[in-house]
Motif scaffolding. Structure first.
Motif, PDB file in Angstrom:
ATOM      1  N   LEU A 256       1.375  -1.754   0.067  1.00  9.40           N
ATOM      2  CA  LEU A 256      -0.234   0.135  -0.500  1.00  9.40           C
ATOM      3  C   LEU A 256       0.526   1.326  -0.053  1.00  9.40           C
ATOM      4  N   ILE A 257       1.643   1.051   1.036  1.00 10.30           N
ATOM      5  CA  ILE A 257       3.160   2.460   0.695  1.00 10.30           C
ATOM      6  C   ILE A 257       3.617   2.449  -0.536  1.00 10.30           C
ATOM      7  N   LEU A 258       3.232   1.174  -1.165  1.00 12.96           N
ATOM      8  CA  LEU A 258       4.484   1.469  -2.286  1.00 12.96           C
ATOM      9  C   LEU A 258       2.686   2.422  -3.437  1.00 12.96           C
ATOM     10  N   ALA A 259       2.457   1.551  -3.714  1.00 15.63           N
ATOM     11  CA  ALA A 259       1.076   2.138  -4.742  1.00 15.63           C
ATOM     12  C   ALA A 259       1.264   3.282  -4.062  1.00 15.63           C
ATOM     13  N   LEU A 260       0.878   4.230  -2.816  1.00 16.72           N
ATOM     14  CA  LEU A 260       0.809   5.885  -2.432  1.00 16.72           C
ATOM     15  C   LEU A 260       2.417   6.429  -3.766  1.00 16.72           C
ATOM     16  N   VAL A 261       3.088   5.829  -3.017  1.00 13.50           N
ATOM     17  CA  VAL A 261       4.558   6.314  -3.823  1.00 13.50           C
ATOM     18  C   VAL A 261       4.075   6.650  -5.727  1.00 13.50           C
ATOM     19  N   LEU A 262       3.924   5.563  -5.933  1.00 12.49           N
ATOM     20  CA  LEU A 262       3.276   5.494  -7.307  1.00 12.49           C
ATOM     21  C   LEU A 262       2.805   6.959  -7.931  1.00 12.49           C
ATOM     22  N   MET A 263       1.274   6.697  -7.104  1.00 18.85           N
ATOM     23  CA  MET A 263       0.912   7.058  -6.751  1.00 18.85           C
ATOM     24  C   MET A 263       1.013   8.877  -7.494  1.00 18.85           C
ATOM     25  N   THR A 264       2.105   9.001  -6.755  1.00 19.75           N
ATOM     26  CA  THR A 264       2.388  10.551  -7.155  1.00 19.75           C
ATOM     27  C   THR A 264       3.601  10.812  -8.614  1.00 19.75           C
TER      28      THR A 264
ATOM     29  N   GLN B  17       3.364   1.391 -18.126  1.00 19.96           N
ATOM     30  CA  GLN B  17       4.971  -0.183 -17.020  1.00 19.96           C
ATOM     31  C   GLN B  17       4.612   0.777 -15.012  1.00 19.96           C
ATOM     32  N   LYS B  18       4.472   2.409 -15.147  1.00 16.65           N
ATOM     33  CA  LYS B  18       4.155   3.374 -13.997  1.00 16.65           C
ATOM     34  C   LYS B  18       2.760   2.580 -13.679  1.00 16.65           C
ATOM     35  N   THR B  19       1.605   2.861 -14.817  1.00 18.26           N
ATOM     36  CA  THR B  19       0.384   2.632 -13.948  1.00 18.26           C
ATOM     37  C   THR B  19       0.121   0.577 -13.816  1.00 18.26           C
ATOM     38  N   LEU B  20       0.757  -0.254 -14.391  1.00 13.90           N
ATOM     39  CA  LEU B  20       0.485  -1.184 -13.926  1.00 13.90           C
ATOM     40  C   LEU B  20       1.760  -1.754 -12.803  1.00 13.90           C
ATOM     41  N   LEU B  21       2.414  -1.012 -12.208  1.00 13.51           N
ATOM     42  CA  LEU B  21       3.306  -1.476 -11.641  1.00 13.51           C
ATOM     43  C   LEU B  21       2.337  -0.728  -9.986  1.00 13.51           C
ATOM     44  N   LEU B  22       1.456   0.238 -10.147  1.00 11.82           N
ATOM     45  CA  LEU B  22       0.182   0.898  -9.560  1.00 11.82           C
ATOM     46  C   LEU B  22      -0.442  -0.839  -9.113  1.00 11.82           C
ATOM     47  N   TYR B  23      -1.191  -0.722 -10.477  1.00  8.82           N
ATOM     48  CA  TYR B  23      -2.611  -1.426 -10.074  1.00  8.82           C
ATOM     49  C   TYR B  23      -1.735  -3.082  -9.173  1.00  8.82           C
ATOM     50  N   THR B  24      -1.115  -2.928 -10.043  1.00  7.24           N
ATOM     51  CA  THR B  24      -0.155  -4.363  -9.415  1.00  7.24           C
ATOM     52  C   THR B  24      -0.010  -4.889  -7.689  1.00  7.24           C
TER      53      THR B  24
END
Length: 185
Positions: A17-25, A32-39
Motif C-alpha cells: 500500500l505504501i509503494l502504491a501511494l508512492v507510485l500515485m505521485t 509500466q508505472k500504471t501497471l505496477l500501481l495495479y500490481t
C-alpha cells in the motif's frame, strides 16, 4: 495471542500500500508505472484480505479467489515490460500483449472457478489421475511467472541489467516461493 501469519500478511499489505501511494505521485502517463500501481494494489488487497481472514478465523475463500487475480496482474505487468522491450513496432507489441492478457485472464478465471468449485463441492474434487488440478494450476502460474522473469532478465541489454536486477529478484522470489508452496502442498 500473536499470529505470525496475520502479522506477515498485514505487514506485506502495508508495504504494498505504501509503494502504491508512492507510485500515485509523480509523472503520469507511463503504462509500466500504471501497471505496477495495479500490481501493488492487487497484492495489497490480497494480503490484507488474507490477514483479515486469518485473524477473524474465517474461511480463506476470498483470499484463494483473489490469488489468481494477483498472479494475473503480476504476469500482465511482466508481459508488458517484455513486449515493449522486445518489439520495436508498437502494433506488434500491442498484439502480443493482448494475446498474453487474454490467455492469462481466461486461465485465471479457470483457476477461480476451480477454487469456487472446490469450496462448494468438497475437498476431494478436481483430482484427475492423482493430480490435484487446482494446485497444478497454481504451480503453472508460478512457472509462467518464473519464465517471464527469466525472459525479462535475459532480453535486457547487458548495460541495462543493473536497472532491472531488483525487480527480477523480487518477482522471481515471489514466484519461486509460490512454486515451492504449491509443490509442497
Amino acid at each position: 495471542m500473536f499470529d505470525i501469519g496475520v502479522i506477515s500478511y498485514g505487514t506485506g499489505a502495508l508495504c504494498f500500500l505504501i509503494l502504491a501511494l508512492v507510485l500515485m505521485t509523480g509523472r503520469r502517463g507511463r503504462p509500466q508505472k500504471t501497471l505496477l500501481l495495479y500490481t501493488c494494489l492487487a497484492s495489497a488487497a490480497w494480503l490484507g484480505i488474507t490477514a483479515y481472514s486469518l485473524h477473524a478465523g474465517n474461511q480463506l475463500l476470498l483470499s484463494y479467489l483473489l490469488e489468481p487475480l494477483r498472479d494475473l496482474v503480476l504476469i500482465v505487468f511482466l508481459a508488458r515490460i517484455i513486449t515493449n522491450a522486445a518489439c520495436q513496432k508498437t502494433t506488434v507489441a500491442r498484439r502480443h500483449f493482448r494475446k498474453i492478457v487474454t490467455i492469462g485472464a481466461a486461465y485465471s478465471l479457470l483457476l477461480m472457478s476451480l477454487v469456487f468449485y472446490r469450496d462448494t463441492s468438497g475437498d476431494h474434487t478436481a483430482i484427475i489421475a492423482g493430480i490435484d488440478l487446482l494446485r497444478a494450476g497454481f504451480r503453472t502460474m508460478a512457472v509462467v511467472g518464473l519464465v517471464l522473469v527469466e525472459q525479462l532478465y535475459r532480453n535486457t541489454r547487458p548495460e541495462s541489467r543493473r536497472a532491472c536486477k531488483y525487480l527480477c529478484l523480487g518477482m522471481g522470489g515471489l514466484f519461486a516461493y509460490d512454486f515451492y508452496l504449491y509443490s509442497n502442498a
